[in-house]
Design a protein around this motif. Sequence first.
Motif, short mmCIF file in Angstrom:
data_model
loop_
_atom_site.label_atom_id
_atom_site.label_comp_id
_atom_site.label_asym_id
_atom_site.label_seq_id
_atom_site.Cartn_x
_atom_site.Cartn_y
_atom_site.Cartn_z
N GLY A 52 0.84 -1.19 0.00
CA GLY A 52 0.00 0.00 0.00
C GLY A 52 0.87 1.24 0.00
N LEU A 53 0.57 2.20 -0.87
CA LEU A 53 1.47 3.34 -1.07
C LEU A 53 0.82 4.66 -0.65
CD1 LEU A 53 2.91 2.29 -4.55
CD2 LEU A 53 3.94 1.97 -2.28
N PRO A 54 1.63 5.59 -0.15
CA PRO A 54 1.09 6.89 0.27
C PRO A 54 0.69 7.76 -0.91
CG PRO A 54 3.47 6.92 0.44
CD PRO A 54 3.09 5.52 0.06
N GLY A 55 -0.03 8.83 -0.63
CA GLY A 55 -0.46 9.76 -1.66
C GLY A 55 -1.03 11.00 -1.02
N GLU A 56 -1.90 11.70 -1.71
CA GLU A 56 -2.47 12.93 -1.17
C GLU A 56 -3.27 12.69 0.10
OE1 GLU A 56 -4.66 14.88 -4.22
OE2 GLU A 56 -2.88 15.56 -5.31
N ALA A 57 -3.99 11.56 0.15
CA ALA A 57 -4.83 11.30 1.31
C ALA A 57 -4.01 10.91 2.54
CB ALA A 57 -5.83 10.19 0.99
N ALA A 58 -2.93 10.16 2.32
CA ALA A 58 -2.06 9.74 3.42
C ALA A 58 -0.62 10.05 3.02
CB ALA A 58 -2.23 8.25 3.69
N HIS A 59 -0.02 11.07 3.64
CA HIS A 59 1.30 11.53 3.23
C HIS A 59 2.43 10.60 3.62
CE1 HIS A 59 -0.14 15.99 2.85
NE2 HIS A 59 -0.74 15.16 2.02
N GLN A 60 2.19 9.73 4.60
CA GLN A 60 3.18 8.74 4.97
C GLN A 60 2.47 7.49 5.49
OE1 GLN A 60 5.68 10.11 8.17
NE2 GLN A 60 3.97 10.74 9.45
N ARG A 61 3.18 6.39 5.49
CA ARG A 61 2.60 5.14 5.95
C ARG A 61 2.88 4.97 7.44
NH1 ARG A 61 3.65 0.00 2.54
NH2 ARG A 61 5.58 0.04 3.72
N LEU A 103 3.28 15.98 -3.31
CA LEU A 103 2.18 15.21 -2.74
C LEU A 103 2.28 15.02 -1.23
CD1 LEU A 103 1.79 12.44 -5.46
CD2 LEU A 103 0.26 14.35 -5.04
N THR A 104 3.51 14.91 -0.71
CA THR A 104 3.68 14.56 0.70
C THR A 104 4.48 15.58 1.49
OG1 THR A 104 5.78 13.33 0.44
CG2 THR A 104 3.73 12.13 -0.01
N GLY A 105 5.12 16.52 0.80
CA GLY A 105 5.96 17.49 1.50
C GLY A 105 7.37 16.99 1.72
N LYS A 106 7.68 15.76 1.25
CA LYS A 106 9.01 15.20 1.44
C LYS A 106 9.55 14.64 0.13
CE LYS A 106 8.42 13.94 6.29
NZ LYS A 106 8.50 12.85 7.30
N LYS A 107 10.86 14.83 -0.08
CA LYS A 107 11.50 14.25 -1.24
C LYS A 107 11.67 12.75 -1.03
CE LYS A 107 13.93 18.45 -2.57
NZ LYS A 107 15.24 19.08 -2.87
N LEU A 108 12.16 12.09 -2.07
CA LEU A 108 12.32 10.64 -2.06
C LEU A 108 13.75 10.27 -1.70
CD1 LEU A 108 10.29 8.38 -2.79
CD2 LEU A 108 11.36 8.28 -5.03
N SER A 109 13.93 9.26 -0.87
CA SER A 109 15.28 8.80 -0.56
C SER A 109 15.85 8.04 -1.76
CB SER A 109 15.27 7.87 0.65
OG SER A 109 14.64 6.64 0.34
N LYS A 110 17.16 8.02 -1.85
CA LYS A 110 17.79 7.28 -2.94
C LYS A 110 17.55 5.79 -2.80
CE LYS A 110 21.30 10.66 -4.23
NZ LYS A 110 22.76 10.92 -4.44
N GLN A 111 17.42 5.31 -1.55
CA GLN A 111 17.13 3.88 -1.34
C GLN A 111 15.77 3.52 -1.93
OE1 GLN A 111 18.14 6.09 1.03
NE2 GLN A 111 19.12 5.03 2.75
N ALA A 112 14.78 4.39 -1.71
CA ALA A 112 13.45 4.12 -2.25
C ALA A 112 13.46 4.15 -3.78
CB ALA A 112 12.44 5.12 -1.70
N TRP A 113 14.18 5.11 -4.34
CA TRP A 113 14.25 5.21 -5.80
C TRP A 113 14.94 3.98 -6.41
CZ3 TRP A 113 11.86 7.08 -9.67
CH2 TRP A 113 12.46 7.18 -10.92
N ALA A 114 15.93 3.43 -5.70
CA ALA A 114 16.68 2.28 -6.20
C ALA A 114 15.78 1.05 -6.37
CB ALA A 114 17.84 1.95 -5.28
N ILE A 115 14.76 0.94 -5.53
CA ILE A 115 13.87 -0.23 -5.65
C ILE A 115 12.53 0.13 -6.29
CG2 ILE A 115 14.95 -1.42 -3.70
CD1 ILE A 115 12.46 -0.65 -2.04
N ALA A 116 12.44 1.32 -6.86
CA ALA A 116 11.19 1.75 -7.49
C ALA A 116 10.68 0.76 -8.54
CB ALA A 116 11.34 3.14 -8.09
N PRO A 117 11.54 0.20 -9.40
CA PRO A 117 11.02 -0.77 -10.38
C PRO A 117 10.39 -1.99 -9.72
CG PRO A 117 13.18 0.03 -11.06
CD PRO A 117 12.97 0.52 -9.66
N LYS A 118 10.98 -2.45 -8.62
CA LYS A 118 10.42 -3.61 -7.93
C LYS A 118 9.10 -3.26 -7.23
CE LYS A 118 14.29 -6.74 -7.04
NZ LYS A 118 15.11 -6.39 -8.20
#
Length: 248
Positions: A52-61, A103-118
């Motif tokens: 389940g992923l965050p978005g406008e309704a829930a800015h973080q999990r 959408l959340t007020g926070k940038k993306l970590s490089k760790q999260a971007w590294a696994i984005a395809p998965k």
Amino acid sequence: MFVVGVDGCRAGWFAARWDETDDWDVRVFPTIDDLWQAYKGAGLIVIDIPIGLPGEAAHQRTCDVETRRLLRPHRSSSVFPSPTREALEAASYEDACMINEQLTGKKLSKQAWAIAPKIREVDQLLRRNPRARAVVRESHPELCFWAFNGGQALPDSKRTEDGQRRREMLLAGLIPDVRVILRVAQARYGRQAATTDDMLDALALAVTARLGHNALRTVPGEPPQDAHWLPMEMVYWSPEPALAESGV
């Protein structure tokens, strides 16, 4: 009935299968669709990937926030904020950061971007396949080891020799043949396909699925859902009743 623990690896996905006769198997799949076709008859698949992923309704999990708290002080950094679904579609890390921040007020970590395809692979499978949504659940290996260790985060990184030895010892208390299984996996798949810590993580997830199949706890206790009705949760199982009863 069989269950599967799944962790991402260099060659795709490392999977540990455990059935009710205590028969084990380990395999590597290039894509999550290949894995699903092989194991769609599973009673439960526990995977280390945001579902389940965050978005406008829930800015973080909430599950990310609470799991980081549980893993203090040693392993909290192993859980990083999950990206929004919109950020996963970005063409570059810079674009993903901009979208996520909008959408959340926070940038993306490089760790999260590294696994984005998965993350995208699993998200697409679950959104189009009702059976997969009923079988595949998210956990985090460090949360599993936290539970196996009586609610204490492990002090050593899984990439160190001491850390791997400690994790192997915890698993050996739950799987008598874990050392044999691990050696078979190492012989079958060299480090170019999957590392020892990938294998230990998948084994921990498989133990969580097999022993906790009908008694899994969730972080948080009442998981919310994302915009596509996917639960934002992490599951765990504890061998200690007191820990399971206390929840989080």
